[in-house]
Design a protein around this motif. Structure first.
Motif, PDB file in Angstrom:
ATOM      1  N   LEU A 290      -1.037   9.801  -9.380  1.00 56.82           N
ATOM      2  CA  LEU A 290       0.350   9.666  -9.823  1.00 56.82           C
ATOM      3  C   LEU A 290       0.424   9.336 -11.315  1.00 56.82           C
ATOM      4  CD1 LEU A 290       3.314   9.587  -8.736  1.00 56.82           C
ATOM      5  CD2 LEU A 290       3.010   7.108  -8.469  1.00 56.82           C
ATOM      6  N   LEU A 291       1.245  10.105 -12.050  1.00 60.51           N
ATOM      7  CA  LEU A 291       1.416   9.890 -13.488  1.00 60.51           C
ATOM      8  C   LEU A 291       2.771   9.287 -13.831  1.00 60.51           C
ATOM      9  CD1 LEU A 291      -0.067  13.228 -14.914  1.00 60.51           C
ATOM     10  CD2 LEU A 291      -1.198  11.002 -14.703  1.00 60.51           C
TER      11      LEU A 291
ATOM     12  N   SER B  29      -4.122   3.937 -11.214  1.00 60.58           N
ATOM     13  CA  SER B  29      -4.518   3.576 -12.581  1.00 60.58           C
ATOM     14  C   SER B  29      -4.167   4.642 -13.613  1.00 60.58           C
ATOM     15  CB  SER B  29      -6.019   3.295 -12.635  1.00 60.58           C
ATOM     16  OG  SER B  29      -6.756   4.445 -12.245  1.00 60.58           O
ATOM     17  N   GLN B  30      -3.747   5.842 -13.173  1.00 63.66           N
ATOM     18  CA  GLN B  30      -3.410   6.916 -14.111  1.00 63.66           C
ATOM     19  C   GLN B  30      -1.937   6.898 -14.534  1.00 63.66           C
ATOM     20  OE1 GLN B  30      -5.904   8.913 -15.325  1.00 63.66           O
ATOM     21  NE2 GLN B  30      -7.141   7.491 -14.105  1.00 63.66           N
ATOM     22  N   LEU B  31      -1.167   5.996 -13.994  1.00 62.11           N
ATOM     23  CA  LEU B  31       0.266   5.956 -14.295  1.00 62.11           C
ATOM     24  C   LEU B  31       0.539   5.829 -15.793  1.00 62.11           C
ATOM     25  CD1 LEU B  31       1.936   3.775 -11.508  1.00 62.11           C
ATOM     26  CD2 LEU B  31       2.710   6.016 -12.296  1.00 62.11           C
TER      27      LEU B  31
ATOM     28  N   HIS C  34      -3.277   3.421 -18.985  1.00 67.55           N
ATOM     29  CA  HIS C  34      -2.700   4.594 -19.646  1.00 67.55           C
ATOM     30  C   HIS C  34      -1.177   4.504 -19.775  1.00 67.55           C
ATOM     31  CE1 HIS C  34      -6.635   6.455 -19.194  1.00 67.55           C
ATOM     32  NE2 HIS C  34      -6.614   6.105 -17.927  1.00 67.55           N
ATOM     33  N   LEU C  35      -0.626   3.348 -19.537  1.00 69.89           N
ATOM     34  CA  LEU C  35       0.825   3.183 -19.528  1.00 69.89           C
ATOM     35  C   LEU C  35       1.431   3.462 -20.908  1.00 69.89           C
ATOM     36  CD1 LEU C  35       3.041   2.346 -17.514  1.00 69.89           C
ATOM     37  CD2 LEU C  35       2.779  -0.005 -18.338  1.00 69.89           C
TER      38      LEU C  35
ATOM     39  N   ASP D 263       0.822  -1.216   0.000  1.00 69.02           N
ATOM     40  CA  ASP D 263       0.000   0.000   0.000  1.00 69.02           C
ATOM     41  C   ASP D 263       0.856   1.267   0.000  1.00 69.02           C
ATOM     42  OD1 ASP D 263       1.062  -0.246   2.510  1.00 69.02           O
ATOM     43  OD2 ASP D 263      -0.821   0.052   3.603  1.00 69.02           O
ATOM     44  N   GLY D 264       2.115   1.141  -0.382  1.00 70.96           N
ATOM     45  CA  GLY D 264       3.031   2.272  -0.319  1.00 70.96           C
ATOM     46  C   GLY D 264       2.665   3.425  -1.235  1.00 70.96           C
ATOM     47  N   LEU D 265       1.983   3.134  -2.344  1.00 77.18           N
ATOM     48  CA  LEU D 265       1.610   4.189  -3.292  1.00 77.18           C
ATOM     49  C   LEU D 265       0.124   4.532  -3.227  1.00 77.18           C
ATOM     50  CD1 LEU D 265       3.606   2.949  -6.436  1.00 77.18           C
ATOM     51  CD2 LEU D 265       4.314   4.639  -4.739  1.00 77.18           C
TER      52      LEU D 265
END
Length: 203
Positions: A16-17, A38-40, A63-64, A8-10
């Motif tokens: 976060l992109l 999920s926006q990374l 969106h990778l 759960d660190g992020l």
């Protein structure tokens, strides 16, 4: 230097992109690491000690665009077949160079924008079999080898080559486009047009 990331660190970073965790000592990543991200678009884990990736790790990243895993210890890349179904693979660039891959399911990589595969521990038989089939231009197995040109000792040519392993023995294959080299030589040649001497002979 980071050697561990909690599952759960992020989680607090839902918007976060871009994530850059390169040049650390990570040997594994929790399967749930990106569940809240999920926006990374850009992930960089280059220069770590990753040995494997969980198949579910990237499954929600729709969106990778960039995934850099160069300079790790990865021996398997089957997780590439478990990317998000809605992901536009044609816009994804993956760097798996300098790992420990011996073979791959190339059919799972055909529709990526670019996959860098240079400097792995390819099995020679597998590599030759697939190189003869002319892999798509989006896949790159080769790395540059500076060599003296046979046509011009004043210049170095960047020859493309691939290393592979036959058992414990390291072998190298040079990929040389002789036609291109001759064209380059001809463009730098200040010489007369070659003549066909036989054409001047009478029958």
């Amino acid at each position: 230097i980071v050697s561990h990331i909690d599952a759960d660190g992020l989680q607090p970073l839902s918007a976060l992109l871009q994530l850059d965790m390169s040049f650390n000592l990570l040997s594994s990543l929790p399967a749930e690491l990106f569940h809240a991200n999920s926006q990374l678009k850009d992930i960089n884990f280059a220069h770590n000690q990753l040995r494997e990736l969980h198949p579910a790790l990237l499954h929600q990243l729709m969106h990778l665009k960039q995934l850099n895993l160069a300079q790790n210890h990865l021996e398997d890349a089957s997780w590439l077949q478990r990317l998000a179904p809605a992901l536009n693979r044609l816009a994804l660039r993956v760097d798996l160079s300098s790992n420990r891959l011996q073979s791959l399911n190339l059919s799972s990589l055909l529709f990526f924008e670019h996959v860098q595969l240079a400097d792995n521990r390819w099995n020679c038989s597998w590599l030759v079999r697939h190189m003869l089939r002319t892999p798509p231009a989006s896949l790159n197995f080769a790395r540059s080898w500076p060599m003296l040109s046979a046509w011009s000792v004043k210049e170095l040519l960047n020859i493309q080559g691939v290393d592979c392993f036959d058992g414990q023995q390291n072998r190298s294959m040079v990929l040389l486009d002789v036609g291109a080299a001759r064209l380059e030589m001809g463009s730098n040649c200040d010489c007369d047009e070659p003549k066909d001497e036989l054409a001047t002979l009478t029958p």
